[in-house]
Design a protein around this motif. Sequence first.
Motif, PDB file in Angstrom:
ATOM      1  N   GLN A  88       0.840  -1.204   0.000  1.00 43.08           N
ATOM      2  CA  GLN A  88       0.000   0.000   0.000  1.00 43.08           C
ATOM      3  C   GLN A  88       0.870   1.248   0.000  1.00 43.08           C
ATOM      4  O   GLN A  88       2.048   1.204   0.316  1.00 43.08           O
ATOM      5  CB  GLN A  88      -0.934   0.004   1.206  1.00 43.08           C
ATOM      6  CG  GLN A  88      -0.222  -0.066   2.538  1.00 43.08           C
ATOM      7  CD  GLN A  88      -1.173  -0.336   3.688  1.00 43.08           C
ATOM      8  OE1 GLN A  88      -2.364  -0.453   3.506  1.00 43.08           O
ATOM      9  NE2 GLN A  88      -0.638  -0.416   4.893  1.00 43.08           N
ATOM     10  N   PHE A  89       0.244   2.369  -0.393  1.00 40.42           N
ATOM     11  CA  PHE A  89       0.930   3.654  -0.378  1.00 40.42           C
ATOM     12  C   PHE A  89       1.137   4.096   1.064  1.00 40.42           C
ATOM     13  O   PHE A  89       0.305   3.838   1.925  1.00 40.42           O
ATOM     14  CB  PHE A  89       0.091   4.733  -1.096  1.00 40.42           C
ATOM     15  CG  PHE A  89      -0.138   4.444  -2.549  1.00 40.42           C
ATOM     16  CD1 PHE A  89       0.841   4.675  -3.482  1.00 40.42           C
ATOM     17  CD2 PHE A  89      -1.369   3.960  -2.978  1.00 40.42           C
ATOM     18  CE1 PHE A  89       0.625   4.422  -4.827  1.00 40.42           C
ATOM     19  CE2 PHE A  89      -1.602   3.704  -4.314  1.00 40.42           C
ATOM     20  CZ  PHE A  89      -0.596   3.926  -5.242  1.00 40.42           C
ATOM     21  N   ARG A  90       2.225   4.778   1.333  1.00 46.76           N
ATOM     22  CA  ARG A  90       2.444   5.418   2.637  1.00 46.76           C
ATOM     23  C   ARG A  90       2.310   6.912   2.419  1.00 46.76           C
ATOM     24  O   ARG A  90       2.923   7.469   1.510  1.00 46.76           O
ATOM     25  CB  ARG A  90       3.839   5.118   3.166  1.00 46.76           C
ATOM     26  CG  ARG A  90       3.902   3.868   3.949  1.00 46.76           C
ATOM     27  CD  ARG A  90       5.155   3.832   4.819  1.00 46.76           C
ATOM     28  NE  ARG A  90       5.481   2.431   4.983  1.00 46.76           N
ATOM     29  CZ  ARG A  90       6.666   1.904   4.802  1.00 46.76           C
ATOM     30  NH1 ARG A  90       7.689   2.642   4.496  1.00 46.76           N
ATOM     31  NH2 ARG A  90       6.840   0.619   4.957  1.00 46.76           N
ATOM     32  N   VAL A  91       1.514   7.539   3.279  1.00 45.19           N
ATOM     33  CA  VAL A  91       1.314   8.981   3.204  1.00 45.19           C
ATOM     34  C   VAL A  91       1.507   9.569   4.588  1.00 45.19           C
ATOM     35  O   VAL A  91       1.355   8.883   5.598  1.00 45.19           O
ATOM     36  CB  VAL A  91      -0.107   9.336   2.664  1.00 45.19           C
ATOM     37  CG1 VAL A  91      -0.275   8.849   1.241  1.00 45.19           C
ATOM     38  CG2 VAL A  91      -1.189   8.760   3.550  1.00 45.19           C
ATOM     39  N   PRO A  92       1.817  10.869   4.665  1.00 42.81           N
ATOM     40  CA  PRO A  92       1.977  11.489   5.976  1.00 42.81           C
ATOM     41  C   PRO A  92       0.656  11.468   6.751  1.00 42.81           C
ATOM     42  O   PRO A  92      -0.416  11.584   6.187  1.00 42.81           O
ATOM     43  CB  PRO A  92       2.377  12.928   5.656  1.00 42.81           C
ATOM     44  CG  PRO A  92       2.802  12.926   4.230  1.00 42.81           C
ATOM     45  CD  PRO A  92       2.100  11.785   3.577  1.00 42.81           C
ATOM     46  N   ALA A  93       0.768  11.310   8.062  1.00 41.17           N
ATOM     47  CA  ALA A  93      -0.418  11.320   8.931  1.00 41.17           C
ATOM     48  C   ALA A  93      -1.019  12.725   8.940  1.00 41.17           C
ATOM     49  O   ALA A  93      -0.293  13.713   9.024  1.00 41.17           O
ATOM     50  CB  ALA A  93      -0.045  10.891  10.335  1.00 41.17           C
ATOM     51  N   ILE A  94      -2.340  12.808   8.836  1.00 35.44           N
ATOM     52  CA  ILE A  94      -3.008  14.123   8.892  1.00 35.44           C
ATOM     53  C   ILE A  94      -3.897  14.257  10.120  1.00 35.44           C
ATOM     54  O   ILE A  94      -4.346  15.335  10.431  1.00 35.44           O
ATOM     55  CB  ILE A  94      -3.834  14.378   7.619  1.00 35.44           C
ATOM     56  CG1 ILE A  94      -4.890  13.292   7.419  1.00 35.44           C
ATOM     57  CG2 ILE A  94      -2.928  14.477   6.401  1.00 35.44           C
ATOM     58  CD1 ILE A  94      -5.892  13.599   6.348  1.00 35.44           C
ATOM     59  N   LEU A  95      -4.155  13.171  10.796  1.00 38.52           N
ATOM     60  CA  LEU A  95      -4.986  13.198  11.986  1.00 38.52           C
ATOM     61  C   LEU A  95      -4.098  13.045  13.206  1.00 38.52           C
ATOM     62  O   LEU A  95      -3.062  12.377  13.173  1.00 38.52           O
ATOM     63  CB  LEU A  95      -6.027  12.092  11.969  1.00 38.52           C
ATOM     64  CG  LEU A  95      -7.015  12.116  10.811  1.00 38.52           C
ATOM     65  CD1 LEU A  95      -7.942  10.907  10.876  1.00 38.52           C
ATOM     66  CD2 LEU A  95      -7.843  13.389  10.830  1.00 38.52           C
TER      67      LEU A  95
END
Length: 99
Positions: A88-95
Amino acid sequence: MSDITAADVAHLANLARIDLTEDEVAVMTEQLGSIQFLIEKVSEVATPEIPPASHPHVMSNVLRADEPGQVIDRADALAGAPDHDEEQFRVPAILGDEH
Protein backbone atom coordinates in the motif's frame (compact mmCIF):
# COMPACT_ATOMS: atom_id res chain seq x y z
CA MET A 1 -45.41 47.35 -5.96
CA SER A 2 -43.36 45.56 -3.35
CA ASP A 3 -44.32 44.76 0.22
CA ILE A 4 -40.67 45.13 1.29
CA THR A 5 -39.96 48.34 3.17
CA ALA A 6 -36.74 50.07 4.17
CA ALA A 7 -37.60 49.17 7.77
CA ASP A 8 -37.76 45.48 6.77
CA VAL A 9 -34.35 45.69 5.12
CA ALA A 10 -32.83 47.53 8.07
CA HIS A 11 -34.30 44.92 10.47
CA LEU A 12 -32.93 42.00 8.44
CA ALA A 13 -29.53 43.68 8.16
CA ASN A 14 -29.51 44.10 11.94
CA LEU A 15 -30.38 40.41 12.45
CA ALA A 16 -27.59 39.43 10.06
CA ARG A 17 -25.19 41.81 11.81
CA ILE A 18 -24.62 43.76 8.58
CA ASP A 19 -24.05 47.49 8.86
CA LEU A 20 -25.85 49.23 6.00
CA THR A 21 -25.93 52.95 5.33
CA GLU A 22 -29.25 54.63 4.55
CA ASP A 23 -28.27 54.70 0.87
CA GLU A 24 -27.49 50.97 0.93
CA VAL A 25 -30.83 50.25 2.63
CA ALA A 26 -32.61 52.22 -0.11
CA VAL A 27 -30.78 50.35 -2.89
CA MET A 28 -31.34 46.98 -1.21
CA THR A 29 -35.04 47.75 -0.73
CA GLU A 30 -35.39 48.49 -4.44
CA GLN A 31 -33.44 45.38 -5.46
CA LEU A 32 -35.40 43.09 -3.16
CA GLY A 33 -38.63 44.60 -4.48
CA SER A 34 -37.52 43.75 -8.03
CA ILE A 35 -36.72 40.20 -6.99
CA GLN A 36 -40.09 39.86 -5.29
CA PHE A 37 -41.80 41.08 -8.47
CA LEU A 38 -39.96 38.47 -10.55
CA ILE A 39 -40.90 35.71 -8.12
CA GLU A 40 -44.54 36.75 -8.39
CA LYS A 41 -44.30 36.61 -12.21
CA VAL A 42 -42.89 33.08 -12.09
CA SER A 43 -45.60 32.07 -9.61
CA GLU A 44 -48.25 33.14 -12.14
CA VAL A 45 -47.13 30.51 -14.64
CA ALA A 46 -46.17 27.79 -12.17
CA THR A 47 -49.01 25.30 -12.08
CA PRO A 48 -49.43 21.83 -10.57
CA GLU A 49 -49.23 20.37 -14.10
CA ILE A 50 -45.69 21.68 -14.52
CA PRO A 51 -43.23 19.86 -12.26
CA PRO A 52 -40.55 21.95 -10.54
CA ALA A 53 -37.21 21.88 -12.30
CA SER A 54 -33.73 23.07 -11.45
CA HIS A 55 -32.81 23.49 -15.10
CA PRO A 56 -34.77 24.74 -18.13
CA HIS A 57 -33.46 21.97 -20.38
CA VAL A 58 -34.36 18.31 -20.18
CA MET A 59 -31.39 16.52 -18.70
CA SER A 60 -30.50 12.89 -19.26
CA ASN A 61 -27.74 10.63 -18.06
CA VAL A 62 -24.76 11.34 -20.30
CA LEU A 63 -22.41 8.86 -18.66
CA ARG A 64 -21.11 5.77 -20.38
CA ALA A 65 -22.11 2.33 -19.20
CA ASP A 66 -20.17 1.19 -16.15
CA GLU A 67 -18.32 -1.85 -17.42
CA PRO A 68 -15.27 -3.48 -15.85
CA GLY A 69 -12.05 -2.84 -17.68
CA GLN A 70 -8.38 -3.70 -17.43
CA VAL A 71 -7.11 -3.43 -13.85
CA ILE A 72 -3.62 -2.12 -13.08
CA ASP A 73 -1.35 -4.52 -11.25
CA ARG A 74 -0.52 -3.57 -7.64
CA ALA A 75 3.22 -3.59 -8.29
CA ASP A 76 2.78 -1.28 -11.28
CA ALA A 77 0.64 1.11 -9.25
CA LEU A 78 3.16 1.21 -6.40
CA ALA A 79 6.14 1.54 -8.76
CA GLY A 80 5.70 5.30 -9.11
CA ALA A 81 4.87 5.97 -5.47
CA PRO A 82 7.43 7.95 -3.46
CA ASP A 83 6.82 5.75 -0.41
CA HIS A 84 5.16 2.35 -0.10
CA ASP A 85 5.50 -0.93 1.79
CA GLU A 86 5.03 -3.34 -1.12
CA GLU A 87 1.27 -3.55 -0.44
CA GLN A 88 0.00 0.00 0.00
CA PHE A 89 0.93 3.65 -0.38
CA ARG A 90 2.44 5.42 2.64
CA VAL A 91 1.31 8.98 3.20
CA PRO A 92 1.98 11.49 5.98
CA ALA A 93 -0.42 11.32 8.93
CA ILE A 94 -3.01 14.12 8.89
CA LEU A 95 -4.99 13.20 11.99
CA GLY A 96 -3.77 13.53 15.55
CA ASP A 97 -3.71 10.87 18.24
CA GLU A 98 -7.42 11.34 18.95
CA HIS A 99 -8.39 9.34 15.84
